[in-house]
Design an enzyme around this catalytic site. Structure first.
Site, PDB file in Angstrom:
ATOM      1  N   CYS A  58       5.770  -0.282   7.604  1.00 47.07           N
ATOM      2  CA  CYS A  58       5.418   0.933   6.858  1.00 47.07           C
ATOM      3  C   CYS A  58       6.635   1.367   6.060  1.00 47.07           C
ATOM      4  O   CYS A  58       7.749   1.406   6.585  1.00 47.07           O
ATOM      5  CB  CYS A  58       5.005   2.045   7.827  1.00 47.07           C
ATOM      6  N   LEU A  59       6.417   1.715   4.802  1.00 51.55           N
ATOM      7  CA  LEU A  59       7.536   2.151   3.956  1.00 51.55           C
ATOM      8  C   LEU A  59       8.145   3.453   4.470  1.00 51.55           C
ATOM      9  O   LEU A  59       9.279   3.781   4.123  1.00 51.55           O
ATOM     10  CB  LEU A  59       7.062   2.314   2.504  1.00 51.55           C
ATOM     11  N   HIS A  82      -4.621   1.457   7.760  1.00 54.78           N
ATOM     12  CA  HIS A  82      -3.249   1.990   7.857  1.00 54.78           C
ATOM     13  C   HIS A  82      -3.066   3.147   6.862  1.00 54.78           C
ATOM     14  O   HIS A  82      -2.505   4.188   7.212  1.00 54.78           O
ATOM     15  CB  HIS A  82      -2.272   0.831   7.570  1.00 54.78           C
ATOM     16  N   GLU A  83      -3.560   2.968   5.638  1.00 55.90           N
ATOM     17  CA  GLU A  83      -3.394   4.012   4.610  1.00 55.90           C
ATOM     18  C   GLU A  83      -4.245   5.247   4.918  1.00 55.90           C
ATOM     19  O   GLU A  83      -3.797   6.383   4.723  1.00 55.90           O
ATOM     20  CB  GLU A  83      -3.763   3.480   3.223  1.00 55.90           C
ATOM     21  N   GLN A 124       2.929  10.052   1.744  1.00 55.72           N
ATOM     22  CA  GLN A 124       4.239   9.406   1.866  1.00 55.72           C
ATOM     23  C   GLN A 124       5.194   9.827   0.753  1.00 55.72           C
ATOM     24  O   GLN A 124       6.405   9.708   0.901  1.00 55.72           O
ATOM     25  CB  GLN A 124       4.094   7.878   1.849  1.00 55.72           C
ATOM     26  N   HIS A 131      -2.593   7.504   7.231  1.00 50.93           N
ATOM     27  CA  HIS A 131      -1.595   8.399   6.605  1.00 50.93           C
ATOM     28  C   HIS A 131      -2.252   9.696   6.131  1.00 50.93           C
ATOM     29  O   HIS A 131      -1.643  10.765   6.193  1.00 50.93           O
ATOM     30  CB  HIS A 131      -0.942   7.721   5.399  1.00 50.93           C
ATOM     31  N   GLY A 168       0.839  -1.191   0.000  1.00 51.59           N
ATOM     32  CA  GLY A 168       0.000   0.000   0.000  1.00 51.59           C
ATOM     33  C   GLY A 168       0.873   1.239   0.000  1.00 51.59           C
ATOM     34  O   GLY A 168       2.060   1.173   0.352  1.00 51.59           O
TER      35      GLY A 168
HETATM   36  O1  GNR Z   1       3.957  -2.573   2.694  1.00 51.34           O
HETATM   37  C1  GNR Z   1       3.249  -2.434   3.691  1.00 51.34           C
HETATM   38  N1  GNR Z   1       2.902  -3.523   4.427  1.00 51.34           N
HETATM   39  C2  GNR Z   1       1.949  -3.513   5.426  1.00 51.34           C
HETATM   40  C3  GNR Z   1       1.847  -4.633   6.245  1.00 51.34           C
HETATM   41  C4  GNR Z   1       0.902  -4.686   7.255  1.00 51.34           C
HETATM   42  C5  GNR Z   1       0.042  -3.621   7.429  1.00 51.34           C
HETATM   43  C6  GNR Z   1       0.133  -2.496   6.633  1.00 51.34           C
HETATM   44  C7  GNR Z   1       1.068  -2.443   5.636  1.00 51.34           C
HETATM   45  S1  GNR Z   1       1.155  -1.061   4.608  1.00 51.34           S
HETATM   46  C8  GNR Z   1       2.833  -1.081   4.117  1.00 51.34           C
HETATM   47  C9  GNR Z   1       3.110  -0.019   3.068  1.00 51.34           C
HETATM   48  C10 GNR Z   1       2.882   1.347   3.669  1.00 51.34           C
HETATM   49  O2  GNR Z   1       3.654   1.895   4.387  1.00 51.34           O
HETATM   50  N2  GNR Z   1       1.756   1.921   3.401  1.00 51.34           N
HETATM   51  O3  GNR Z   1       1.458   3.113   3.944  1.00 51.34           O
HETATM   52 NI    NI Z   2       2.538   3.183   5.820  1.00 52.70          NI
END
Ligand code: GNR
Ligand code: NI
Length: 167
Positions: free
Chosen positions: A91-92, A133-134, A51, A137, A46
């Site tokens: 999270c990236l 999660h997204e 980001q 952000h 995601g």
């Molecule tokens: O790559 C991602 N893996 C992930 C694993 C578990 C829960 C959420 C994520 S999102 C993350 C990519 C990211 O930072 N998205 O904002």
């Molecule tokens: Ni993230």
């Protein structure tokens, strides 16, 4: 292919509240393509526009094992949530850090697609966690905010050291 640079925690630009997209036009579609390219290249499941330093309410997700099911959500809204599940997240924007977060188990989300068409999606498991999660952000929120203050402090120090060494 345009791979954009991903901001790292604790960059304050990750804390801005993103603005709603008024019209899904070619410029927004180009941004969606950059987001997808950057997500796949990372690789991640995601990515949210903030980001890559764009304060707009756009997210892309692909939780398929074949990386062939791109989900685009513009101005997403969670309209129903049920239950709880605890999954390990990464999270990236916080590379190398993984920890568990408790979120709704099942959600119903309403959003615009890449053509500006409204749609609804009901989902659970990893995709439900990823969407939450997204959307966080877009509100300037990161998964580390759910961890203890002590863990957050350690993560901040580790990230600052990593990024100092990388420069
Ligand atoms: O790559 C991602 N893996 C992930 C694993 C578990 C829960 C959420 C994520 S999102 C993350 C990519 C990211 O930072 N998205 O904002
Ligand atoms: Ni993230």
């Amino acid at each position: 292919m345009v791979i954009r640079q991903i901001l790292h925690y604790p960059d304050p630009r990750l804390r801005r509240v993103a603005e709603a997209v008024e019209r899904v036009d070619d410029e927004i579609r180009a941004l969606i393509d950059d987001l997808a390219d950057t997500m796949y290249q990372a690789p991640g499941i995601g990515l949210a526009a903030p980001q890559i330093n764009v304060a707009k309410r756009i997210i892309v997700i692909d939780t398929s094992s074949t990386k062939s099911e791109l989900l685009v959500l513009v101005n997403p809204e969670i309209i129903d949530r049920q239950g709880e599940q605890t999954l390990e997240e990464g999270c990236l924007s916080v590379p190398g850090i993984y920890d568990t977060v408790t979120r709704a188990e099942r959600i119903k989300v309403r959003a615009l697609d890449r053509h500006g068409k409204l749609f609804e999606l009901e989902t659970s498991e990893l995709l439900a966690t990823c969407i939450q999660h997204e959307i966080d952000h877009l509100e300037g929120k990161l998964f580390v905010d759910y961890l203890s203050r002590l863990k957050q402090q350690r993560i901040r120090k580790k990230m600052q050291k990593q990024d100092r060494l990388a420069m």
